[in-house]
Design a protein around this motif. Structure first.
Motif, PDB file in Angstrom:
ATOM      1  N   ARG A 596       6.714  -2.918 -35.810  1.00 47.01           N
ATOM      2  CA  ARG A 596       6.681  -4.178 -36.568  1.00 47.01           C
ATOM      3  C   ARG A 596       7.970  -4.157 -37.480  1.00 47.01           C
ATOM      4  N   ILE A 599      10.632  -5.354 -35.010  1.00 46.78           N
ATOM      5  CA  ILE A 599      10.112  -6.928 -34.639  1.00 46.78           C
ATOM      6  C   ILE A 599      10.588  -7.970 -35.661  1.00 46.78           C
ATOM      7  N   HIS A 604      14.340  -6.522 -30.875  1.00 45.89           N
ATOM      8  CA  HIS A 604      13.447  -6.416 -30.025  1.00 45.89           C
ATOM      9  C   HIS A 604      13.371  -4.907 -28.919  1.00 45.89           C
ATOM     10  N   GLU A 626      -1.421  -2.664 -28.385  1.00 50.16           N
ATOM     11  CA  GLU A 626      -1.160  -3.910 -28.615  1.00 50.16           C
ATOM     12  C   GLU A 626       0.286  -4.145 -28.988  1.00 50.16           C
ATOM     13  N   MET A 627       0.709  -3.385 -29.904  1.00 47.31           N
ATOM     14  CA  MET A 627       1.987  -3.316 -30.418  1.00 47.31           C
ATOM     15  C   MET A 627       3.003  -3.294 -29.236  1.00 47.31           C
ATOM     16  N   ARG A 630       3.062  -6.516 -27.490  1.00 48.66           N
ATOM     17  CA  ARG A 630       3.952  -7.478 -28.197  1.00 48.66           C
ATOM     18  C   ARG A 630       5.597  -7.347 -28.067  1.00 48.66           C
ATOM     19  N   THR A 633       6.758  -8.223 -24.639  1.00 49.12           N
ATOM     20  CA  THR A 633       6.952  -9.949 -24.669  1.00 49.12           C
ATOM     21  C   THR A 633       8.230 -10.167 -25.139  1.00 49.12           C
ATOM     22  N   ALA A 641       4.328  -6.677 -20.336  1.00 46.05           N
ATOM     23  CA  ALA A 641       3.481  -6.876 -21.449  1.00 46.05           C
ATOM     24  C   ALA A 641       1.836  -7.517 -20.668  1.00 46.05           C
ATOM     25  N   LEU A 661      -2.778 -12.900 -26.809  1.00 43.34           N
ATOM     26  CA  LEU A 661      -1.367 -12.284 -26.606  1.00 43.34           C
ATOM     27  C   LEU A 661      -1.001 -12.265 -25.236  1.00 43.34           C
TER      28      LEU A 661
END
Length: 943
Positions: A596, A599, A604, A626-627, A630, A633, A641, A661
């Motif tokens: 995070r 991000i 990225h 999930e991370m 993200r 993406t 993703a 998402l």
């Protein structure tokens, strides 16, 4: 010759009963079945050395007897009686392979094969060569007087093969031939034990003991029956009697040690095990018993070491796998716990203890669906603890209704168990029912069972409800009940900290540390007090104290990362998060925070690297996946993703956030229909999912379906009339539909509800594009009077005025922005142009700054090149203009300036094709007349 019992898998029978409570307070009852080895008949040799060895043998001093016999055989390898006695010694010690080797050497030097036949069979039984034993007995032509003995041996071979009916038939036939046949009688007792017929085994073993009162093997069998009949003290006494007869009898020592462990007489058990080590080191059962004792003492590391030795020797040993799984769980080595406990659950699918710990492990790993899969098959009529675990698993899986139902059933089944009410309260908290949770926690506290977790959760729940006074009352009540508890004072400190009473909170945390100097939670809370006081150095000192006590403390390591963030120390943030991750391999949080972090800073690719590593270490962790999705993406890997989000949806098909998402990844892949379906599914699952509704509107705009998008915006206006979101969204949709006049009304309404710089600029743009520049300028001027430091809006105002020909009004705004250090390229470029037109020497410096910021921007290159050319740096200015024209040949102003500069330095022939192209391709350009005039001047009026 006499015989010994089978040395098969049934030589070790252990029953472990484990409760899954907070401190593993229910101890394990460890039962080890130690079956008999029958006594050897004496040999008749009378030589001095051999007689001495026989004396040691008869006294049970096997190690001394072995030394004497080996010395004799070294001197005379062909001494048959010594070799036969050594074989008997090995049989007594359960060393079948060594016994068979000595017996075969005896045969080679002339011993009678018929006399050794049954001893060889005994040696094979000890080596678990059960099928070979049956074949050899089948082939033997036995005299009538030996048939009972042979049948008893067959019975033991069948037992080794777990053919219990055949074993019983053989033993019964042997007893029918010879009622005094000891091996057959012992075999029938063992079969009764295997069938759970304790009463039958008790009666039969008592009769055998009367027949053979001083037979060590029958005494061992009787001791096993006493233990199984839950008379452990009687078993200990019998093992002691055997050891008086045979001090080195390993089965008696191990049997007594096992029984002593079940009685929690650990010091006595350790004494027996030390004697076992002296006789024969590295016995597997001894390691197991030491592991069990360490387990009782909650010495997880020592327990793990001993159990690992057992599993190295016997990888399939079920009881050690179970214990190792629990030990790994206690050590927070969750992946290893999952590995061992999964094996046990497969081997023993109905075992509730294994299921409990496996489910608890999977809950810690945030794999609630897999925990449900373990518990559901055994939940019917299960104990309340399993019901509570299943309820927690359902809650974590997102099924609050099922979760609360199971937990409520658990509480109904055991209403007086405070721990269950506490667990129900946890699920109510997760479901947002804070009032119901507080009621359950208060009931748990009122039960007076000293379930500290209930007090802790009660205080925390009231803090979350901002019922600070009630939280303090509850924690102070705990202080009164447990004045020596650091936890109680820590809770009061938390409540005071939440109220902002920093000095009072600090005093409580310090009291907690006085009670328990190693209570790291209080140290961490002291650090939070210092952070609230903005004393980062003091906060760091407290975190460092916690890390000195516990270098792997996750909260302290993450606290250090937070301090680094407050100090804008990017390198420190990354370093501390990596350290937290390395020190806590079973924790996903550091990896999630690191991903995070990258991000949030727009890095990225680094975020993707961190998320890939996290997902590799936690492949079943939904948060990690999930991370990863993200990061994929954002790192322009939308196809990957989408696959990642689909993997999550296999586990959580009704998770609206994941559908949302996935829709974002599909949108980035230009799969607009798929994205629309994903957003619609997210909204279907969660109608108040505002972000999904906005995303759906945006996808509809991208698909040229502005009317449907506007309908969504009006729906948000209806649902949230006092919030600007719906109105702003409608304005954005109308602007995308090139209907700026229709955007004005909703944007103005949004601005009324929540004034902001972004809305002011968005409304000003709508006015400008609706050909209402005066309204745009008035709006921005009014806003500037109230927010003079909103430089973005001031820049927009200046550019609007500039575009409307209000240069004199725009210039002072540009100059104020420049003086304030604003590096807005357009502001710098426009200011430089105006100043150049007015002959102000500052124009060159300001144009140069704009060019340094972005030399590839066409209007910036044009301005800087033109000013350079006209202020004396003609070569450099012309070079910049030519480069800009090559990069942007359709920019008419750059084309005209380049042509004019070329003509001015006498390179008119190069200017001609530029002018012709401008007039041919852009006849209505603003520079067309000037270009035609210059073309005429160069002598090419025909254009």
């Amino acid at each position: 010759m006499t015989s010994s019992p089978r040395q098969s898998s049934q030589a070790l029978s252990i029953i472990a009963s484990i409760g899954l409570n907070r401190y593993w307070q229910k101890r394990m009852l460890v039962l080890v079945s130690l079956l008999c080895v029958l006594a050897a008949a004496p040999l008749g040799a009378d030589e001095t050395g051999l007689g001495k060895a026989r004396g040691f043998f008869d006294e049970g001093n096997y190690s001394a007897a072995e030394i004497e016999l080996k010395n004799l055989l070294q001197a005379d390898p062909n001494l048959a009686e010594a070799r036969l006695l050594l074989a008997q010694l090995y049989l007594r010690s359960g060393e079948g392979a060594a016994a068979e080797k000595e017996l075969r050497r005896a045969l080679e030097i002339g011993a009678d094969p018929s006399a050794l036949r049954f001893d060889l069979i005994e040696a094979k039984l000890q080596q678990q060569k059960f099928a070979e034993v049956l074949q050899s007995l089948e082939a033997a032509a036995l005299p009538e007087q030996e048939r009972a003995r042979a049948l008893a041996l067959r019975g033991r071979a069948h037992m080794g093969l777990e053919e219990t009916q055949a074993a019983e038939d053989a033993f019964s036939a042997a007893v029918a031939l010879d009622p005094s046949q000891r091996d057959a009688g012992a075999g029938l007792v063992q079969l009764a034990l295997l069938d759970g017929d304790i009463d039958g085994a008790d009666a039969a073993s008592a009769r055998l003991r009367e027949q053979y009162p001083q037979d060590p093997d029958i005494m061992l069998l009787r001791a096993e029956v006493e233990r199984r009949a839950e008379r452990p003290e009687a078993a200990v006494a019998l093992y002691g009697e055997v050891l008086e007869l045979e001090p080195e009898n390993l089965r008696a020592l191990l049997g007594r040690a096992t029984t002593l462990v079940s009685l929690e007489r650990f010091d006595d058990a350790r004494t027996d095990l030390e004697q076992v080590d002296a006789i024969q080191p590295n016995i597997v059962i001894a390691s197991y018993l030491r592991g069990v004792m360490a387990f009782y003492d909650r010495d997880w590391d020592t327990a793990g070491e001993h159990l690992q030795r057992v599993l190295s020797a016997r990888p399939a040993h079920v009881q050690s796998q179970l214990l190792m799984g629990i030990v790994s769980y206690a050590r927070d080595d969750l992946q290893l716990a999952e590995e061992y406990l999964s094996r046990i659950n497969t081997a023993m699918p109905g075992n509730p203890q294994a299921a409990k710990v496996l489910a608890a492990t999977r809950l810690k790993l945030r794999e609630p669906e897999r925990a449900v899969a373990v518990l559901e098959p055994i939940a019917k009529d299960a104990d309340p603890q399993i019901m509570a675990l299943l309820g927690s698993a359902y809650m974590l899986a997102g099924d609050q209704q099922q979760g609360q139902q199971w937990l409520s059933r658990a509480v109904e089944t055991a209403p007086d168990v405070a721990a269950l009410r506490t667990q129900l309260a946890l699920t109510l908290i997760a479901g947002g029912d804070m009032g119901g949770a507080i009621n359950e926690l208060e009931s748990a506290v009122d039960l007076g069972q000293e379930v500290l977790q209930a007090d802790v959760l009660l205080v925390l729940a009231k803090l979350k409800e901002q019922r600070y006074d009630e939280a303090i009352t509850a924690s102070e009540a705990l202080e009164q009940r447990r004045p020596d508890s650091a936890v109680a004072f820590n809770l009061t400190g938390l409540a005071l900290l939440a109220q902002g009473e920093l000095d009072a909170a600090r005093a409580k945390f310090e009291t907690a540390l006085e009670l328990d100097s190693e209570f790291s939670t209080a140290l961490i809370n002291l650090a939070r007090v210092e952070v609230a006081n903005e004393d980062l150095d003091a906060a760091e000192a407290q975190y460092q104290r916690a890390l000195t006590q516990s270098p792997k403390n996750l909260a302290a390591l993450l606290g250090m990362a937070a301090i680094a963030e407050l100090r804008d120390d990017d390198a420190g943030i990354v370093a501390w998060l990596n350290k937290a991750q390395d020190a806590n391999a079973a924790a996903a949080q550091p990896g999630l925070l690191l991903s995070r972090y990258y991000i949030d800073r727009g890095e990225h690719l680094k975020a993707l690297t961190a998320a890939n590593d996290l997902a590799a270490r936690f492949p079943d962790n939904v948060d990690a996946l999930e991370m990863l999705g993200r990061a994929q993406t954002l790192a322009d890997e939308p196809a990957s993703a989408i696959r990642t989000f689909e993997q999550i949806l296999e586990k959580r098909p009704d998770d609206p956030r994941v559908h949302y998402l996935k829709g974002g990844a599909e949108w980035k892949s230009d799969e607009l229909d798929a994205a629309r379906r994903s957003f619609e599914r997210a909204i279907e699952l969660k109608p108040d999912f505002v972000d999904a509704r906005v995303a759906l509107a945006s996808v509809l705009v991208a698909a040229d379906k502005e009317a449907a998008a506007a309908q969504i915006a009006r729906g948000l206006q209806d649902d949230y009339p006092d919030q600007p979101l719906g109105y702003r969204l409608e304005g954005t949709v109308q602007m995308s539909a090139r209907k700026p006049e229709s955007a004005v009304g909703p944007l103005r309404k949004a601005l009324e509800l929540a004034p902001s710089a972004e809305l002011v600029r968005q409304l000003a743009e709508a006015y400008a594009r609706a050909d209402r520049p005066d309204d745009a300028i008035a709006l921005l001027q009014d806003w500037g009077g109230r927010q003079p430091n909103d430089f973005g809006s001031q820049a927009m105002l200046a550019m609007l005025m500039h575009g409307e020909g209000m240069t004199d009004r725009a210039l002072p705004i540009y100059e104020r922005l420049y003086a304030a250090g604003q590096n807005n390229i357009l502001v710098l470029n426009n200011l430089a142009w105006i100043l150049h037109e007015r002959g102000d020497e500052r124009a060159l410096e300001i144009a140069g700054k704009a060019y340094e910021l972005d030399p590839n921007r066409p209007e910036v290159a044009d301005t800087y090149g033109w000013i350079l050319f006209n202020t004396g740096e003609r070569d450099r200015g012309l070079s910049i203009l030519q480069q800009a024209h090559l990069a942007y040949p359709t920019q008419t102003e750059i084309a005209y300036h380049t042509a004019w500069a070329l003509s001015d330095v006498g390179r008119g022939s190069e200017a001609l094709p530029i002018l012709r192209r401008l007039l041919r391709e852009h006849p209505n350009a603003e520079q067309a007349d000037e270009a035609q005039a210059l073309l005429d001047k160069l002598g090419d009026g025909a254009g």
